[in-house]
Design a protein around this motif. Structure first.
Motif: not given
Length: 329
Positions: A126-138, A225-235
């Motif tokens: 959910a946080p990654l979709v909100r941040a635009g890192l995972i698109p809704a259509e993924a 996105p980079k791995v660090s982008d995912l970690t940052a969004a979740l954090s």
């Protein structure tokens, strides 16, 4: 004056664990139905309408039946079953879902617990979709392993009580092969995804605890996105939370290097690691060069995935300390 609580279905796996977590509470009074009147609908309805909060640890049909019995507008309900997970008028009971969501839970008369699998999946996605890192259509997939307690009394009996030789000798058992698992609707509804993920759950030969994993092809996502982008969004999403935490880069690096042999087994990622606690730990593993990542959630399927979540929601609904009766690993 103590708040009065009725656990309808207190003899079940989730009900027993909720009662354990409430056993030493002075601010709550847990009431039970007279065993002699256990099958008396009038006695059950009387209790359901006389308490401050009813917790429905029942099969789906039983939960719907119980809700229909409640005519007292002051009675609030927590339903750990699947019956109302995406129903209109019910609040999804994952307080960490989004900023301000615990306020919505606190004000609600009807709260539905998340499922154990969906707790891990939604927390990761959910946080990654909100941040635009995972698109809704993924096109996503999710898999993992849970203790057999998640299957209720029937599966517990099969693994613990069935005479040998029996199917309970299985070390690992995939299920949900019809691709119609009951947690899928909430996985879509509360992540913002347009399509359900391909869900590959399994149970292992142990009682309690689970790992939920979502693999990501970063090269296929918009923006790569980079791995660090995912970690940052979740954090950022879980900053300041007590029960949901995100492993730091240092922790992940340490786990990635703590290998047993060339296959790279990570001993510390144990599905039983958080048993007994209301904790949910999230990890991001990945390789930017390959454009791949693995999102991992560890939790107790009977804790943050069931009874712990119910108690957390109960505390919020009654305006009490959110962590009362709960432990953090």
């Amino acid at each position: 004056m103590a708040h009065k609580i009725f656990i309808d279905g207190e003899a079940g796996t989730t009900g027993l664990q909720i009662r354990q977590r409430l056993a030493d509470r002075r601010d709550l009074e847990v009431v039970s139905i007279d065993p002699a009147r256990r099958k008396d609908a009038d006695a059950r309805a009387e209790l359901l309408n006389s308490v401050d909060v009813a917790i429905l640890c029942l099969p789906d049909e039983g939960a719907r039946e119980a809700v229909a019995m409640i005519v007292n507008p002051d009675v609030r309900v927590i339903d750990p079953s699947t019956a109302h997970r995406t129903a209109a008028g019910w609040t999804f009971g994952f307080p960490e879902l989004s900023p301000g969501h615990r306020v919505t839970i606190a004000a609600s008369k009807r709260v539905t617990n998340p499922g154990c699998w969906s707790t891990g999946f939604i927390a990761l996605v959910a946080p990654l979709v909100r941040a635009g890192l995972i698109p809704a259509e993924a096109a996503l997939s999710v898999h993992g392993v849970s203790g057999y307690s998640g299957g209720g009394k029937g599966l517990i009996a099969e693994f613990e009580d069935a005479p040998a030789p029996a199917p309970s000798a299985d070390a690992f058992r995939p299920y949900g092969l019809t691709l119609a698992h009951k947690h899928l609707p909430e996985m879509v509804a509360y992540t913002g995804l347009s399509h359900p993920p391909i869900f590959s759950p399994a149970v292992g030969r142990y009682a309690q605890g689970m790992i939920v994993e979502v693999p990501l092809a970063l090269w296929a996502l918009p923006g790569q996105p980079k791995v660090s982008d995912l970690t940052a969004a979740l954090s950022e999403a879980y900053a300041g939370e007590v029960f949901v935490t995100v492993a730091t880069d240092l922790e992940v690096a340490g786990l990635s290097q703590a290998r047993a042999g060339a296959a790279g087994y990570v001993r510390a990622l144990d599905p039983e690691a958080l048993n007994g606690a209301n904790s949910l730990k999230l990890y991001v593993f990945g390789d930017d060069a390959k454009g791949q990542a693995r999102l991992v959630a560890v939790l107790d399927n009977l804790g943050k995935g069931a009874s712990g979540a119910a108690v957390q929601n109960l505390n919020l609904m009654l305006g009490l300390d959110e962590g009362a009766g709960l432990t953090v690993a």
